[in-house]
Scaffold this active site. Structure first.
Site, short mmCIF file in Angstrom:
data_model
loop_
_atom_site.label_atom_id
_atom_site.label_comp_id
_atom_site.label_asym_id
_atom_site.label_seq_id
_atom_site.Cartn_x
_atom_site.Cartn_y
_atom_site.Cartn_z
N HIS A 93 -37.88 17.54 -22.50
CA HIS A 93 -36.43 17.93 -22.63
C HIS A 93 -35.88 17.33 -21.27
CE1 HIS A 93 -36.57 20.67 -25.87
NE2 HIS A 93 -35.27 21.00 -25.89
N HIS A 140 -40.78 26.24 -19.59
CA HIS A 140 -41.32 25.12 -18.51
C HIS A 140 -41.22 25.94 -17.32
CE1 HIS A 140 -42.27 21.68 -20.94
NE2 HIS A 140 -40.90 21.95 -21.70
#
Length: 324
Positions: A93, A140
């Site tokens: 991302h 994350h």
């Protein structure tokens, strides 16, 4: 699996970062990249798609080579589950957001008149929001996000000097149609093998397939439709946007999105039907779709068709409807 139970205490942050997370997913790619091609500038779109494909492939492969786990839950609360089966480092991302926002900024800087500071801030804010969303959603670690952004930045620096050369070769080389299909397929079939199934191979095939179809479309358009290297710019510049032009741009966008979605659904059904007949499984068998001999061809056929449709079929339809 299912997400943990949680209580939202700040709805502003919740919806901001849920929306920001979507800016690094398929819904954004399938809308923004074609919109740029249809309404802003072909050369900008080509460069973005080239950079996006390369950056995302390297990011996806890096995940499955490094095999760094995602944050543990608990203590982290994960707001997403689809990508939880993937490894964490680097955050793709973050890589996608950094590469798309800054390649758009760099590619438009010399073609359109707008303040340098405004473009730089917009690119930074966009990429930062997506990066922060990965921390907020619990997908994350800080290191994953920083690593993804840095890798993307380094790749942009390395690719920028070769932009024009790559773009010229993709538009003019007689080998482009063959290479744009063969090279991505080879990369997909030789993707790193894992002990347990992960959607990274399928996502990588989706990205490379879309890039392959779009590249083939770029080449065909340059050979038989409107050559890319001309002085005539038939795209709308930022400084020329009026109400009438905005309506035309929206019409282009909505017509194009409908065609893309129909193409995706049609080609997905056709590909799965053919593969189901070949390998003897029903179309509803989700487990069969994870097999290499099924996942790669069905996703590649589907999304290369989407890329080709966005760059060839949709512009022809726009021209037929008088929207060019």
């Amino acid at each position: 699996g299912c997400t943990q139970k949680y209580v939202v205490k700040n709805y502003f942050y919740y919806y901001l970062f849920k929306f920001s997370a979507a800016l690094g997913e398929e819904i954004f790619y399938i809308t923004f990249l074609p919109f740029t091609y249809w309404n802003i500038d072909h050369s900008v779109s080509r460069r973005m798609i080239i950079v996006w494909s390369i950056v995302m492939y390297i990011g996806q492969v890096s995940k499955d080579i490094l095999k760094w786990p995602r944050p543990l839950s608990p203590p982290v609360v994960k707001l997403e589950m689809r990508t939880d089966a993937e490894y964490g480092m680097p955050s793709t991302h973050a890589m996608a957001a950094t590469s798309i926002s800054f390649s758009f900024f760099i590619a438009t800087l010399n073609q359109y008149k707008y303040p340098f500071e405004l473009g730089l801030v917009a690119a930074f804010v966009f990429s930062t929001l997506v990066c922060l969303s990965r921390l907020y959603t619990g997908m994350h670690t800080v290191l994953d996000v920083i690593g993804g952004a840095l890798i993307s930045a380094v790749l942009l620096v390395l690719l920028y000097p070769a932009w024009d050369v790559i773009d010229h070769l993709l538009l003019t080389s007689p080998f482009c149609p063959l290479l744009s299909i063969v090279v991505p397929l080879v990369l997909c079939y030789n993707y790193p093998k894992l002990d347990n199934y992960s959607p990274t191979r399928g996502d990588t095939t989706t990205i490379l397939g879309a890039g392959a179809g779009a590249t083939l479309g770029f080449w065909l358009n340059n050979q038989f439709a409107a050559p890319a290297y001309t002085n005539e710019n038939f795209q709308f510049g930022f400084h020329l946007i009026t109400t009438k032009i905005a309506v035309v741009m929206l019409a282009r966008f909505f017509i194009g999105i409908v065609v893309i979605l129909l193409t995706r659904q049609l080609m997905k059904s056709v590909a799965l039907g053919m593969l189901g007949y070949r390998y003897k499984f029903p179309m509803g068998d989700l487990e069969a779709r994870t097999r290499l001999e099924v996942e790669v061809p069905y996703k590649f056929i589907t999304y290369s068709s989407v890329g080709f449709s966005a760059t060839v079929i949709v512009p022809l339809l726009h021209e037929l409807l008088g929207l060019m």
